[in-house]
Design a protein around this motif. Structure first.
Motif, PDB file in Angstrom:
ATOM      1  N   CYS A 117       5.281  -1.283  51.845  1.00 27.41           N
ATOM      2  CA  CYS A 117       6.608  -1.697  52.292  1.00 27.41           C
ATOM      3  C   CYS A 117       6.871  -0.874  53.367  1.00 27.41           C
ATOM      4  O   CYS A 117       7.255   0.248  53.227  1.00 27.41           O
ATOM      5  CB  CYS A 117       7.724  -1.435  51.191  1.00 27.41           C
ATOM      6  SG  CYS A 117       9.351  -2.251  51.735  1.00 27.41           S
ATOM      7  N   ARG A 119       9.601  -1.229  55.225  1.00 21.58           N
ATOM      8  CA  ARG A 119      11.025  -0.863  55.172  1.00 21.58           C
ATOM      9  C   ARG A 119      11.394   0.444  54.607  1.00 21.58           C
ATOM     10  O   ARG A 119      12.539   0.857  54.923  1.00 21.58           O
ATOM     11  CB  ARG A 119      11.815  -2.133  54.700  1.00 21.58           C
ATOM     12  CG  ARG A 119      11.452  -3.286  55.298  1.00 21.58           C
ATOM     13  CD  ARG A 119      11.908  -4.592  54.530  1.00 21.58           C
ATOM     14  NE  ARG A 119      11.680  -5.679  54.967  1.00 21.58           N
ATOM     15  CZ  ARG A 119      12.534  -6.677  55.482  1.00 21.58           C
ATOM     16  NH1 ARG A 119      13.694  -6.589  55.072  1.00 21.58           N
ATOM     17  NH2 ARG A 119      12.218  -7.761  55.952  1.00 21.58           N
ATOM     18  N   CYS A 142       8.489  -3.645  45.549  1.00 22.18           N
ATOM     19  CA  CYS A 142       9.375  -2.576  46.125  1.00 22.18           C
ATOM     20  C   CYS A 142      10.771  -2.891  45.776  1.00 22.18           C
ATOM     21  O   CYS A 142      11.249  -4.085  45.871  1.00 22.18           O
ATOM     22  CB  CYS A 142       9.528  -2.592  47.731  1.00 22.18           C
ATOM     23  SG  CYS A 142      10.802  -1.648  48.355  1.00 22.18           S
ATOM     24  N   HIS A 145      13.658  -2.861  48.188  1.00 20.85           N
ATOM     25  CA  HIS A 145      13.967  -3.824  49.160  1.00 20.85           C
ATOM     26  C   HIS A 145      13.683  -5.301  48.620  1.00 20.85           C
ATOM     27  O   HIS A 145      13.676  -6.242  49.259  1.00 20.85           O
ATOM     28  CB  HIS A 145      13.081  -3.538  50.263  1.00 20.85           C
ATOM     29  CG  HIS A 145      13.501  -2.633  51.091  1.00 20.85           C
ATOM     30  ND1 HIS A 145      12.794  -1.169  51.181  1.00 20.85           N
ATOM     31  CD2 HIS A 145      14.562  -2.255  51.925  1.00 20.85           C
ATOM     32  CE1 HIS A 145      13.272  -0.593  51.858  1.00 20.85           C
ATOM     33  NE2 HIS A 145      14.358  -1.125  52.281  1.00 20.85           N
ATOM     34  N   ARG A 146      13.412  -5.306  47.204  1.00 21.19           N
ATOM     35  CA  ARG A 146      13.107  -6.543  46.490  1.00 21.19           C
ATOM     36  C   ARG A 146      12.214  -7.378  47.208  1.00 21.19           C
ATOM     37  O   ARG A 146      12.346  -8.582  47.747  1.00 21.19           O
ATOM     38  CB  ARG A 146      14.473  -7.202  46.278  1.00 21.19           C
ATOM     39  CG  ARG A 146      15.511  -6.359  45.688  1.00 21.19           C
ATOM     40  CD  ARG A 146      17.050  -7.072  45.629  1.00 21.19           C
ATOM     41  NE  ARG A 146      17.186  -7.995  44.683  1.00 21.19           N
ATOM     42  CZ  ARG A 146      17.199  -8.034  43.264  1.00 21.19           C
ATOM     43  NH1 ARG A 146      17.575  -6.897  42.910  1.00 21.19           N
ATOM     44  NH2 ARG A 146      17.622  -9.157  42.590  1.00 21.19           N
ATOM     45  N   ARG A 147      11.106  -6.779  47.380  1.00 17.37           N
ATOM     46  CA  ARG A 147       9.747  -7.511  48.166  1.00 17.37           C
ATOM     47  C   ARG A 147       8.657  -7.376  47.315  1.00 17.37           C
ATOM     48  O   ARG A 147       8.114  -6.354  46.692  1.00 17.37           O
ATOM     49  CB  ARG A 147       9.651  -6.979  49.494  1.00 17.37           C
ATOM     50  CG  ARG A 147      10.665  -6.778  50.249  1.00 17.37           C
ATOM     51  CD  ARG A 147      10.472  -7.761  51.407  1.00 17.37           C
ATOM     52  NE  ARG A 147      11.635  -8.352  51.870  1.00 17.37           N
ATOM     53  CZ  ARG A 147      11.736  -9.368  52.890  1.00 17.37           C
ATOM     54  NH1 ARG A 147      10.598  -9.679  53.381  1.00 17.37           N
ATOM     55  NH2 ARG A 147      12.734  -9.676  53.493  1.00 17.37           N
ATOM     56  N   TRP A 148       7.841  -8.181  47.074  1.00 22.73           N
ATOM     57  CA  TRP A 148       6.533  -8.448  46.683  1.00 22.73           C
ATOM     58  C   TRP A 148       5.507  -8.125  47.550  1.00 22.73           C
ATOM     59  O   TRP A 148       5.498  -8.773  48.670  1.00 22.73           O
ATOM     60  CB  TRP A 148       6.089  -9.853  46.043  1.00 22.73           C
ATOM     61  CG  TRP A 148       4.792  -9.893  45.209  1.00 22.73           C
ATOM     62  CD1 TRP A 148       3.644  -9.869  45.774  1.00 22.73           C
ATOM     63  CD2 TRP A 148       4.411 -10.162  43.902  1.00 22.73           C
ATOM     64  NE1 TRP A 148       2.721 -10.058  44.711  1.00 22.73           N
ATOM     65  CE2 TRP A 148       3.395 -10.382  43.604  1.00 22.73           C
ATOM     66  CE3 TRP A 148       5.470 -10.461  42.811  1.00 22.73           C
ATOM     67  CZ2 TRP A 148       2.701 -10.421  42.362  1.00 22.73           C
ATOM     68  CZ3 TRP A 148       4.930 -10.401  41.662  1.00 22.73           C
ATOM     69  CH2 TRP A 148       3.463 -10.658  41.291  1.00 22.73           C
ATOM     70  N   THR A 158       5.127  -9.459  53.316  1.00 23.36           N
ATOM     71  CA  THR A 158       5.936  -9.502  51.843  1.00 23.36           C
ATOM     72  C   THR A 158       6.333 -10.827  51.583  1.00 23.36           C
ATOM     73  O   THR A 158       6.681 -11.595  52.168  1.00 23.36           O
ATOM     74  CB  THR A 158       7.108  -8.146  51.778  1.00 23.36           C
ATOM     75  OG1 THR A 158       7.937  -8.569  52.921  1.00 23.36           O
ATOM     76  CG2 THR A 158       6.576  -6.997  52.039  1.00 23.36           C
ATOM     77  N   ALA A 160       9.826 -11.891  50.029  1.00 27.20           N
ATOM     78  CA  ALA A 160      11.231 -11.783  49.532  1.00 27.20           C
ATOM     79  C   ALA A 160      11.577 -12.240  48.110  1.00 27.20           C
ATOM     80  O   ALA A 160      11.303 -13.415  47.725  1.00 27.20           O
ATOM     81  CB  ALA A 160      12.238 -12.187  50.389  1.00 27.20           C
ATOM     82  N   GLN A 219       9.411 -20.188  51.807  1.00 25.87           N
ATOM     83  CA  GLN A 219       9.521 -18.921  52.721  1.00 25.87           C
ATOM     84  C   GLN A 219       8.221 -18.745  53.567  1.00 25.87           C
ATOM     85  O   GLN A 219       8.479 -18.266  54.608  1.00 25.87           O
ATOM     86  CB  GLN A 219       9.513 -17.724  51.546  1.00 25.87           C
ATOM     87  CG  GLN A 219      10.056 -16.559  52.062  1.00 25.87           C
ATOM     88  CD  GLN A 219       9.966 -15.411  51.144  1.00 25.87           C
ATOM     89  OE1 GLN A 219       9.518 -14.159  51.315  1.00 25.87           O
ATOM     90  NE2 GLN A 219      10.628 -15.777  49.959  1.00 25.87           N
TER      91      GLN A 219
END
Ligand SMILES: [Zn+2]
Length: 368
Positions: A117, A119, A142, A145-148, A158, A160, A219
């Motif tokens: 990630c 971020r 992550c 940051h709530r990311r796959w 990623t 979201a 997305q």
């Protein structure tokens, strides 16, 4: 110490990083091509040989003398590098460890990997080159940051998860399982096989997966057929099934139910528990009907029946041999190839679908 030596020491590996990713960041810092950096690292270990060339998504492996040379070159102890870089300590089966010549080679990573990630870390180290990590059994999300996390060399794509809170919640359960149970990866692989056996049978009226597919396609700005085979879609159910089947108290209960009331009652209790844990009240009846009339696309043997037979035939729940319970025959494994899954789920046998998925970095990364 030379200026270059000080530069090298500043580039410490991240936990779980690909060796090639660490060296790429190092070569960025030094202003050297990564292959020249590898050759420089082995310069004191002559004779030395480097096979293959660095390519996006490849890993670099070293044999024993080469690992010693890299440790000396970077002034980092072998134990530390081995602890941080999953591919470093083990070498590679194609590289002879007993050979006195220092050998390095570029191969496809043996484990799934993801782009870290971007971020999470604004340090210059990560800003200068994207970091590639082995996610292990459960570090593919992550949470901050709530990311796959997906896998694409040189990029940090990623997904979201703001609209998919159930995926984040499932990940917490997945991490808890990993923390507490050594066989957690095998349990999750089994959960994936069970859920896959449901996925291939259509579930035409299933709105939950349809919504996830729609969110993901929206997305990524692609059609739903491109994203349908991604492991994110059945992830919450996969983890829920893994946690249920992996719970020792539940397994003890099932074994005693089968002993007292027979297999049929135990099977029905299993179906009802699966319906509850996946939040699909209709699932118990559907599974019961499925045992009477199996769909032609269903895997053979049925993963649940296989599991039940293993459970009732072993003492895995009370400290006996645990492995057979989680041993998955190849015929019922979750298919690793994106195109195979895609063609089963969408009935579209198109290379174009897989190519689009690959372009969106959906075909690699973590898998159960
Ligand atoms: Zn992050």
């Amino acid at each position: 110490m030379s200026r270059r030596g000080r530069q090298l020491l500043q580039v410490a590996p991240f936990q779980g990083e690909l060796t090639s990713s660490w060296l790429a960041r190092m070569s960025d810092t030094c202003g050297l091509h990564i292959q020249d950096l590898v050759r420089a690292a082995l310069a004191d270990a002559q004779p030395a040989q480097v096979t293959g060339a660095p390519q996006p998504g490849r890993e670099v492996f070293f044999n024993r003398p080469a690992r010693a040379a890299v440790c000396h070159f970077t002034a980092m102890p072998d134990q530390r590098l081995g602890a941080l870089l999953p591919s470093f300590a083990g070498g590679h089966e194609l590289l002879d460890d007993g050979f006195e010549r220092a050998l390095a080679a570029w191969y496809t990573p043996r484990l799934p990997w993801v782009s870290a990630c971007s971020r999470c870390d604004s340090s210059t180290a990560r800003a200068s080159a994207s970091v590639m990590m082995y996610p292990g059994s459960d570090r593919h999300i992550c949470r901050r940051h709530r990311r796959w996390l997906l896998a694409a060399p040189g990029r940090c794509p990623t997904i979201a998860l703001a609209q998919l809170p159930e995926v984040v919640a499932a990940h917490a359960g997945h991490m808890a399982l990993t923390r507490t149970v050594p066989q957690a990866p095998a349990m999750v692989a089994f959960g994936a096989a069970v859920v896959w056996s449901w996925q291939v049978q259509g579930w035409a009226l299933e709105p939950v997966w349809a919504r996830r597919i729609s969110v993901l396609a929206g997305q990524l700005d692609c059609s739903s057929t491109v994203v349908a085979a991604h492991p994110l879609i059945p992830y919450p159910e996969t983890v829920a099934v893994a946690r249920l089947l992996g719970a020792p108290a539940w397994r003890r209960h099932l074994v005693s139910t089968a002993a007292v009331h027979g297999l049929r009652t135990a099977r029905q209790e299993l179906y009802e528990a699966l319906a509850r844990c996946t939040d699909r009240p209709w699932l118990a009846d559907w599974l019961a009907a499925g045992t009477r009339l199996r769909h032609p696309a269903a895997p053979h043997p049925d993963p649940l029946e296989h599991w039940l037979a293993c459970l009732l035939g072993t003492t895995a729940w009370d400290g006996g041999p645990a492995l057979p319970l989680w041993d998955l025959p190849d015929s019922i494994r979750w298919p690793g190839h994106y195109g195979v899954r895609s063609s089963c789920l969408t009935e579209v046998r198109s290379r174009e679908i897989t190519d689009q998925a690959r372009h969106l970095a959906l075909t690699g990364g973590w898998h159960p």
